[in-house]
Design an enzyme around this catalytic site. Structure first.
Site, PDB file in Angstrom:
ATOM      1  N   LYS A   1       0.852  -1.208   0.000  1.00 35.83           N
ATOM      2  CA  LYS A   1       0.000   0.000   0.000  1.00 35.83           C
ATOM      3  C   LYS A   1       0.875   1.240   0.000  1.00 35.83           C
ATOM      4  CE  LYS A   1       0.813   1.319   4.521  1.00 35.83           C
ATOM      5  NZ  LYS A   1       1.612   2.509   4.864  1.00 35.83           N
TER       6      LYS A   1
ATOM      7  N   ASP B   1      -1.839  -1.336  10.396  1.00 41.07           N
ATOM      8  CA  ASP B   1      -2.369  -1.333   9.027  1.00 41.07           C
ATOM      9  C   ASP B   1      -2.733  -2.734   8.535  1.00 41.07           C
ATOM     10  OD1 ASP B   1       0.200  -2.175   8.714  1.00 41.07           O
ATOM     11  OD2 ASP B   1       0.861  -0.501   7.475  1.00 41.07           O
TER      12      ASP B   1
HETATM   13  O1  C5P Z   1       1.034  -0.897  14.891  1.00 37.02           O
HETATM   14  P1  C5P Z   1       2.423  -1.051  14.371  1.00 37.02           P
HETATM   15  O2  C5P Z   1       3.109  -2.250  14.968  1.00 37.02           O
HETATM   16  O3  C5P Z   1       2.531  -1.018  12.910  1.00 37.02           O
HETATM   17  O4  C5P Z   1       3.195   0.240  14.911  1.00 37.02           O
HETATM   18  C1  C5P Z   1       4.584   0.307  15.033  1.00 37.02           C
HETATM   19  C2  C5P Z   1       4.928   1.514  15.879  1.00 37.02           C
HETATM   20  O5  C5P Z   1       4.573   2.711  15.199  1.00 37.02           O
HETATM   21  C3  C5P Z   1       4.172   1.571  17.187  1.00 37.02           C
HETATM   22  O6  C5P Z   1       4.856   0.873  18.193  1.00 37.02           O
HETATM   23  C4  C5P Z   1       4.126   3.063  17.468  1.00 37.02           C
HETATM   24  O7  C5P Z   1       5.355   3.484  18.026  1.00 37.02           O
HETATM   25  C5  C5P Z   1       4.042   3.674  16.083  1.00 37.02           C
HETATM   26  N1  C5P Z   1       2.643   3.997  15.691  1.00 37.02           N
HETATM   27  C6  C5P Z   1       2.008   5.064  16.288  1.00 37.02           C
HETATM   28  N2  C5P Z   1       0.719   5.388  15.926  1.00 37.02           N
HETATM   29  C7  C5P Z   1       0.075   4.679  14.981  1.00 37.02           C
HETATM   30  C8  C5P Z   1       0.704   3.590  14.348  1.00 37.02           C
HETATM   31  C9  C5P Z   1       2.002   3.277  14.726  1.00 37.02           C
HETATM   32  O8  C5P Z   1       2.574   5.740  17.150  1.00 37.02           O
HETATM   33  N3  C5P Z   1      -1.178   5.012  14.626  1.00 37.02           N
END
Ligand code: C5P
Length: 307
Positions: free
Chosen positions: A9, A135
């Site tokens: 994406k 995502d």
């Molecule tokens: O959810 P995901 O594992 O992809 O997120 C990785 C990191 O990115 C999280 O630990 C966080 O630090 C940051 N993040 C965030 N806000 C979001 C998505 C991700 O702060 N909406």
């Protein structure tokens, strides 16, 4: 043997609207699937379940999202993955903001559903896999969608009309966690004027004029070469150029494949460049069917009908 694809994406727009007590950031973002994809195969193979890959150095343990997606579905089905091997042909680069790991989680989950003859609603799969990453839920339906909350509260949007895409990844990767940290350390973004979401194909060009990525200034400040790439795509008259998600990849949208030729060459030698296309929701659904021994399986359906 069961095979499917995990499409990447880009984010056509990304606003950070608030920080949250759980450390995440509240987002309003528009996801768009593109035709660049990993290929995943689930095959019988004696011994405990394991992941293999054609990419040297790829972490293959329980922290790999493909493993997590497969295991989550098998557990929910009450089945054991002993005697199966998952193979990942990695084409979507990591640390690029393209959702490659999250797409793998959903693709691996679809393979397990097909291999065990299960048929689920898309909603059921999205709910099961959402905790794996912000995502992940988007990749259940694909196409064009608005993501709120962590990015996992999804509203389908009218498909972006097909565009040619030049996708570029600089020689460096960016960790998502780090990018959000840089964002927090920098100045707050300008308040976002409310955007009227595009209701039909004709509304997109006007919408593009207001698109931005709030993580981009903080990431470009650490990696100015990303800014150089953005300027190059803008000067090639892309319809929209942005960094995708938390970077480091950037993309330009163009009207047709012919527009990509003049801009596809001449990038620094350690940069990767892919001419590709956007992928609408119907095409995404068709292209993510699982090829099995007896034809193509569609292990997901949209309605809330009971199987
Ligand atoms: O959810 P995901 O594992 O992809 O997120 C990785 C990191 O990115 C999280 O630990 C966080 O630090 C940051 N993040 C965030 N806000 C979001 C998505 C991700 O702060 N909406």
């Amino acid at each position: 043997m069961y095979t499917t694809r995990a499409f990447a994406k880009v984010n056509l727009d990304l606003r950070v609207t608030a920080t949250r007590p759980d450390g995440y950031h509240e987002l309003e973002t528009i996801f768009q699937t593109i035709a660049l994809a990993d290929v995943l195969t689930l095959m019988p193979d004696a011994g405990p379940f394991r992941l293999t890959s054609d990419m040297p150095g790829l972490p293959l343990g329980a922290d790999n999202l493909a493993v997590q997606g497969a295991v989550a579905v098998a557990r929910e089905l009450g089945r054991d993955l002993e005697g199966w091997r998952l193979h990942l042909e990695k084409r979507v680069p990591a640390e690029a903001g393209l959702g490659g790991g999250s797409a793998d989680a959903v693709a691996a989950a679809r393979l397990v559903l097909a291999a065990f003859g299960a048929r689920w609603t898309a909603d059921r799969l999205a709910m099961l896999l959402a905790p794996l990453g912000s995502d992940v839920a988007f990749f259940v339906a694909g196409g064009t969608a608005l993501g709120r909350g962590r990015g996992d509260e999804l509203t389908p949007l009218a498909d972006l009309p097909d565009h040619a895409v030049l996708l570029v990844r600089p020689g460096i990767g960016v960790s998502t966690r780090e990018a959000y940290g840089w964002f927090d350390a920098g100045p707050a973004p300008a308040p976002a004027a409310p955007q009227a979401l595009p209701a039909d194909a004709a509304a997109w060009p006007v919408f593009f004029e207001t698109c931005r990525n709030d993580l981009q200034p903080a990431v470009v400040a650490r990696h100015p070469e990303i800014g150089d790439g953005v300027r190059r795509l803008v000067s090639a008259r892309s319809r929209l150029t942005l960094m995708s998600g938390s970077g480091s990849a950037l993309f330009g949208l163009f009207a047709s494949d012919a527009d990509l030729a003049p801009i596809a060459a001449g990038w620094p030698p350690d940069w990767q460049v892919w001419p590709t296309r956007t992928l609408g929701r119907a095409a995404y659904r068709a292209e993510t069917g699982v090829q099995g021994p007896s034809g193509v399986h569609h292990p997901l359906f949209d309605s809330t009908a009971v199987v």
